[in-house]
Design a protein around this motif. Structure first.
Motif, PDB file in Angstrom:
ATOM      1  N   ASP A  18      84.671  81.616 -58.164  1.00 13.53           N
ATOM      2  CA  ASP A  18      85.863  80.995 -57.580  1.00 13.53           C
ATOM      3  C   ASP A  18      86.073  81.560 -56.176  1.00 13.53           C
ATOM      4  O   ASP A  18      86.623  82.649 -55.996  1.00 13.53           O
ATOM      5  N   LYS A 138      78.347  77.122 -52.695  1.00 15.66           N
ATOM      6  CA  LYS A 138      79.799  77.066 -52.513  1.00 15.66           C
ATOM      7  C   LYS A 138      80.202  77.647 -51.166  1.00 15.66           C
ATOM      8  O   LYS A 138      81.088  77.125 -50.495  1.00 15.66           O
ATOM      9  N   ARG A 142      82.065  75.681 -47.960  1.00 13.01           N
ATOM     10  CA  ARG A 142      83.295  76.133 -47.310  1.00 13.01           C
ATOM     11  C   ARG A 142      83.070  76.601 -45.873  1.00 13.01           C
ATOM     12  O   ARG A 142      83.992  77.103 -45.249  1.00 13.01           O
TER      13      ARG A 142
END
Lengths: 419, 582, 170
Positions: A18, A138, A142
């Motif tokens: 996360d 990920k 971002r």
């Protein structure tokens, strides 16, 4: 002391991938600070922090970065080939804080001018490799990795590669050979990887834990890190505690913390402490006197040992030291790459003698012969692997030689009686 | 630039980038080694060459440490001697102690060092690996029980020769050198060049001997043993008997062969001249017809198998001529048998070669012009020297004698076949005169001579600029072959004529030559051949009277149909072998 | 930079893909070699070794001579060129595991399966290997079955694990 100066602060075992939670906990502060600096300034911060490589050798990280030969595009390699027995702190970091490592790699790449990086994960950690591949995706999505990171104009990409089962590949030059699809032989130095490494280009190889402290240093400043721990060996360090410990696991302490205090935090030793190995299989096996050692690179060296990877294996009085000898020598024989004669043949003989001793078939002459073999290996082995057999072997024979001899005598007696 | 240092207190000045080991040698100190070889890249495997360097901790491997200004080096101390002895003991404990039966007895580098360091007893328990000996190859035997893992053969096979038939396998104490899993030396891509054998310090890789079979043939009263001697043997065999490399021993060789019971002695040099007539004709034919170019020589059987395996698309460029060995073998069982009215089945064709690949070549199924094997047995220079010793022949003291007539006369052009560039030079001497009808003013083509790996030149042949290339060592051949292959694909010209020899320096550096077979020795053998060439009255192949006679009496003309039947051959596409594991 | 191919993992669910298809995902750069070997070793159902045919394909794909490629493969303990069991049991016998009972576990597994280290059961289901550290020493003793780490082992847990695999295989 600032909680954010510890890797443990960023560890998230529930949702390690996360990225939002990572950012919330203070992630990418270090990268943003670094993007506002020149390469030389970033290297300056790391140098001033006093960070030393956490892989085992303790080489100053800033110096390594600075020594990258100019002229060609360098590579950055994260050494995640955690094979040192008793060590699981890189697994801890990668399973809980993968972005911290990726962020550290990005900062390191910025400092040395690398555009491409690799994470070499040992083959025995397949789930971690999978996770890291996801984490890079990920981070890229971002804008923390890939082209034009955070619109800074700086681009850096990371590829994950897996090993095939070899301890020696943890050596940085052997790792580069492995990464190039070769047998994992250590290479001659000089030239050092920072001059001639991957595909012949200058290459920095840093350990997972080293890279994980880099964002912390950039985020908090060199001084904050340098003020923690020992004067010439600052910062926190992850220790892997296993064996006869009440609560084994990874513990983070300032460098220089006494072994006794570290063990206490882990609930102490179960049973009566008999022996303790520090730094991995290549580290000496101490008696209980080691409890008062300070755990940092220079102090451990002074004590005749090595901090190594920060592995700490406690053994209580139930342990037969002949077995410890056997396990240790077998490790060296199985993992020797076989490139040089002293190690290839020496580890084979040590393994043979230790195995015979553990089976009760040993001869007392073996003990001297093992010492002589170690002397040959220290003097003439090609790489540190073969040289390092001496520390555990000699410490075992010095500290526990009497026990091993009486074990042999007893076995001999039992055999004669049964005949 | 140079650096000055002291070695064991002796001051010595050496050029920049000299290793400490070489600097010590300059100070007359021989540092022991088990893996280093003067011709190869030092790898620092054995650890025997450790030295102490003033101001530095621990010991350093002198083979891979550069000498620096002001260094003080100590090459011997109680600790260093103990470590060296320790390494030797470790190696010997894993080594079969069968020196007396070993082919390398007396030439083994491990044995030499064990003696030098007085390893009288071993403290370690001995063990053996119990690995089967790989006898599958016609040229090379591989015994991994004796391998010490120095890696010289791996470097030769992979980097120098680029055959890549063998590599390290396994790790740690289990490391061996082996072909790919499921293959043996006999069915691997090995081309039998034997350079691994040449550089093996111990008895782990060696020639497949045929001495017993040859003695049997000699001792059989029904058999007539007919021998031939390759050009490169005559300037190397003396080394087996204390003579200098390059010393011409052909007269002694004739005497020795007769002395040990060989019935008829011919000379491969004769068929080298014959090769030039056949190959020169082939070249002139291609020049007339405009190709296909380049024509590539076919004398070196290691090269032929290399081409068949890695460059089968170029087989059409390779001359269809058999090698001189096979030509002479074919003539022995046809022409000679007829001339002397002997049943060819009674003839045993024996060739003395500098080469391990010739053993393979002789067993190629197509090499049977008479219906029988052209060549029955191939002995390397080393093997024939052993036989001379067994026969009690004091080779160095022998008187010189002459060979048997008919298939032994030769010119200077033939003798230089043994050196890289020699076939090219011999061919140019003849082709020029045949093509132009003019006599060559200058017959020394120095641009194709010497030990360089790749030599290129353009030769004017009466107005035609003939582009030529000469390579020795298969890694060097690859450089030229890739150029040719690429040019062929584009339909562009590259060269007209190319000579390729599998071994560095040509046949004088072959896998069957006396040990040590270093680059330095090869250069001296090469000089010996050119010296013989200079001293001969006839130096052009087409001037050889016996060659003229065989065409007049038997073959007709070069390239005739009989010549084609006996002296030419065909090749096999072996590409599959390179990519299929098993 | 070339896009990194997906990370191949030793012992991930056996891939039904053909080796040719697998190799298409890997650029001809040797840094991907070990990853490709891991995936190929597991291609096809229940396979855990690299066949001769597969090694030839890899050699061609990466332009590596066969002998050298076998030299690389044989250096790394996780690869095999000879038939192994459908499940590889890697039992850790590091010092940390040894002091917490790995030797007893080894003896137990050895007796139960009738094989010692490096061997494969006759039914072709299990291959047993001893490894030097799986990096989970805090939860020792450990073993890996294919790609799965199993920690805190007891003899009962090992029994349940092996029986479970046997049951699933039958």
């Amino acid at each position: 002391m600032n909680e954010r100066s510890r890797i443990s602060h960023f560890a998230n075992s529930e949702a390690p991938l996360d990225i939002a939670r990572y950012i919330e906990s203070g992630g990418y502060v270090g990268l943003m600070a670094a993007l506002g600096k020149t390469s030389a300034e970033v290297i300056g911060v790391v140098k001033n922090s006093g960070l030393r490589g956490r892989g085992g050798a303790g080489f100053p990280t800033g110096l390594k970065w600075e020594s990258v030969a100019a002229g060609e595009q360098p590579y950055l390699v994260c050494n995640a080939d955690e094979g040192e027995p008793g060590t699981f702190k890189d697994r801890f970091i990668l399973e809980r804080a993968p972005y911290l490592v990726l962020e550290g790699m990005t900062i390191a790449a910025l400092a040395i001018g690398a555009r491409e990086g690799y994470i070499y994960v040992r083959g025995e950690y397949p789930e971690i490799a999978k996770m890291l591949a996801l984490a890079t995706e990920k981070a890229k999505a971002r804008g923390y990795l890939g082209n034009d990171i955070l619109s800074s104009g700086f681009s850096f990409d990371v590829a994950v590669r897996v090993g095939g089962g070899s301890y020696v590949v943890g050596d940085e030059t052997a790792l580069l050979n492995s990464l190039m699809g070769n047998r994992g032989y250590p290479m001659l130095k000089p030239p050092f990887p920072t001059e001639k490494g991957l595909w012949g280009k200058p290459t920095v190889v840093n350990n997972v834990e080293t890279l994980a402290y880099v964002p912390i240093i950039l985020g908090l400043g060199a001084q904050a890190f340098a003020s923690i721990g020992s004067v010439n060996c600052p910062g926190y360090k992850l220790f892997s505690l296993s064996g006869h410990v009440a609560n084994p696991g990874v513990y983070e302490f300032p460098m220089g913390t006494r072994l006794r205090d570290v063990l206490e935090k882990a609930g102490g030793v179960t049973g009566t402490l008999k022996a303790i190995q520090i730094g991995g299989t290549a580290g000496p096996i101490f008696g209980p006197a080691a409890l008062d050692y300070n755990l940092d690179f220079p102090s451990m060296q002074k004590a005749g040992g090595a901090l190594g990877s920060g592995a700490i294996v406690a053994m209580n009085t139930s342990v037969n030291m002949a077995h410890v000898l056997e396990v240790t020598m077998r490790f060296f024989a199985q993992e020797s790459c076989g490139q040089c004669f002293p190690c290839r043949y020496g580890t084979r003989q040590l393994d043979y003698m230790a195995h015979r001793i553990a089976l009760g078939l040993g001869k007392v002459e073996y003990l001297d012969l093992m010492r002589e073999t170690a002397t040959v290996m220290v003097g003439a082995s090609f790489c540190p692997f073969g040289q390092s057999v001496a520390l555990p072997l000699k410490s075992l024979l010095d500290e526990f030689g009497d026990e091993i001899v009486s074990f042999m005598t007893e076995q001999q007696y039992l055999k004669e009686v049964s005949e | 630039m140079s650096v000055s240092l002291t070695v064991d207190g002796n001051k010595v000045t050496v050029p920049d980038h000299t290793s400490v080991l070489e600097a010590a040698a300059a100070a007359h100190i021989s540092i022991p080694t088990l893996c280093r070889h003067e011709d190869l890249v030092p790898k620092g495997a054995c650890g025997m060459c450790i030295v102490k360097i003033g101001g530095q901790t621990g010991f350093k491997r002198s083979c891979v440490t550069e000498a620096r200004e002001g260094m003080s080096v100590w090459t011997s101390s109680p600790e260093i001697r103990d470590i060296r002895r320790g390494i030797l003991e470790l190696v010997l404990a894993a080594h079969p102690a069968d020196c007396l039966q070993c082919i390398k007895h007396g030439k083994c580098e491990l044995q030499t060092l064990a003696e030098r360091f007085e390893i009288r007893d071993l403290h370690y328990d001995r063990y053996t690996r119990g690995l089967p000996v790989d006898q599958t190859s016609l040229g090379i035997v591989r015994d991994m029980n004796k391998c010490i893992g120095c890696g010289r053969c791996v470097e030769m096979c992979n980097e120098t020769q680029t055959v890549a038939s063998i590599f390290f396998r396994g790790r740690g104490a289990d490391t061996i050198v082996a072909p790919t899993i499921g293959k043996s030396m006999g069915d691997s891509v090995c081309v039998n060049c034997g350079q691994c054998v040449v550089y093996c310090p111990v008895g782990a890789l060696y020639e497949r001997e045929q001495i017993d079979e040859v003695w049997k043939a000699i001792d059989d009263p029904d058999k007539i043993v007919v021998a031939q001697i390759a050009p490169a043997v005559r300037v190397a065999i003396g080394e087996e008997f204390g003579l200098e490399p390059g010393e011409l021993c052909i007269g002694k060789l004739y005497s020795a062969l007769k002395g040990m019971g060989v019935d008829v002695v011919f000379d491969t040099n004769f068929s080298a001249d014959l090769t030039i007539l056949e190959e020169g004709t082939e070249l002139l034919g291609r020049i007339r017809e405009g190709g296909p170019f380049p024509l590539i020589t076919s004398c070196s059987p290691g090269w032929i198998k290399f081409c068949e395996t890695f460059y089968p698309e170029l087989l059409g460029n390779v001359s269809s001529c058999k090698s001189p060995q096979q030509m002479l073998g074919a003539l022995i069982k046809t022409y000679y048998a007829t001339q002397r009215e002997i049943d060819p089945a009674r003839l045993v064709s024996l060739s003395i070669m500098p080469c391990t690949a010739k053993k393979f070549e002789a067993r190629r199924p197509e090499m049977n012009a008479s219906g029988l094997c052209d060549v029955d047995f191939v002995l390397t220079t080393r093997e024939i020297a052993r036989m001379f010793r067994q026969a009690g022949i004091c080779f160095a003291d022998l008187d010189e004698s002459a060979p048997d007539p008919l298939l032994s006369g030769y010119t200077g052009a033939a003798t230089i076949f043994g050196a890289s560039g020699g076939v090219m030079e011999a061919a140019l001497r003849t082709a020029y005169e045949l093509a132009t009808g003019k006599s060559l003013a200058r017959i020394d083509f120095s641009e194709v001579r010497g030990m360089q790996g790749v030599k290129e030149a353009t030769v004017d042949m009466d107005g035609l600029a003939v582009k030529i290339a000469v390579t020795n060592g298969l890694g060097n051949a690859r450089k030229i072959l890739d150029t040719i292959s690429a040019a062929n694909k584009l339909g562009k010209p590259s060269y007209h004529f190319v000579e390729i020899m599998a071994c560095s320096g040509g046949c004088i550096g072959g896998g069957g030559q006396p040990l040590p077979n270093t680059q330095a020795k090869r250069a001296r053998r090469m000089e010996g051949l050119y010296m013989e060439d200079r001293g001969l009255a006839l130096r052009k192949s087409h001037e050889n009277p016996e060659v003229k006679r065989i065409y007049a009496e038997f073959l007709g003309s070069p390239g005739s149909s009989l010549a084609h039947k006996l002296l030419h051959t065909s090749y096999l596409d072996r590409r599959e072998a390179a990519s299929a594991s098993s | 930079m070339e896009t990194a191919p997906k990370t191949a993992l030793e012992g991930k669910a056996p891939s039904p893909q053909q080796p040719e298809t697998i190799l298409q995902d890997y650029p001809d750069r040797r840094d991907t070699l070990l990853s490709a070997l891991h995936e190929i070793q597991r291609c096809g159902a229940r396979k855990s070794w690299i066949t001769d045919q597969e090694i030839s394909l890899v050699a061609q794909h990466y332009h590596i001579p066969l002998a050298e490629l076998d030299g690389v493969v044989s250096f790394y303990k996780m690869f095999a060129r000879e038939k192994r069991g459908s499940h590889i049991i890697r039992l850790c016998d590091s010092l940390s595991c040894r002091v917490r009972g790995s030797l007893d576990l080894y003896h137990h597994v050895r007796n139960k399966l009738g094989i010692s280290t490096g061997m494969t059961t006759q039914d072709g289901i299990f291959t047993l290997e001893i490894v030097n550290c799986l990096g989970a020493c805090d939860k020792s003793p450990n073993l890996m079955v294919d790609n799965t780490l199993i920690s805190g082992l007891t003899i009962d847990a090992v029994d349940a694990l092996l029986d479970g695999i046997l049951e699933a295989e039958q």
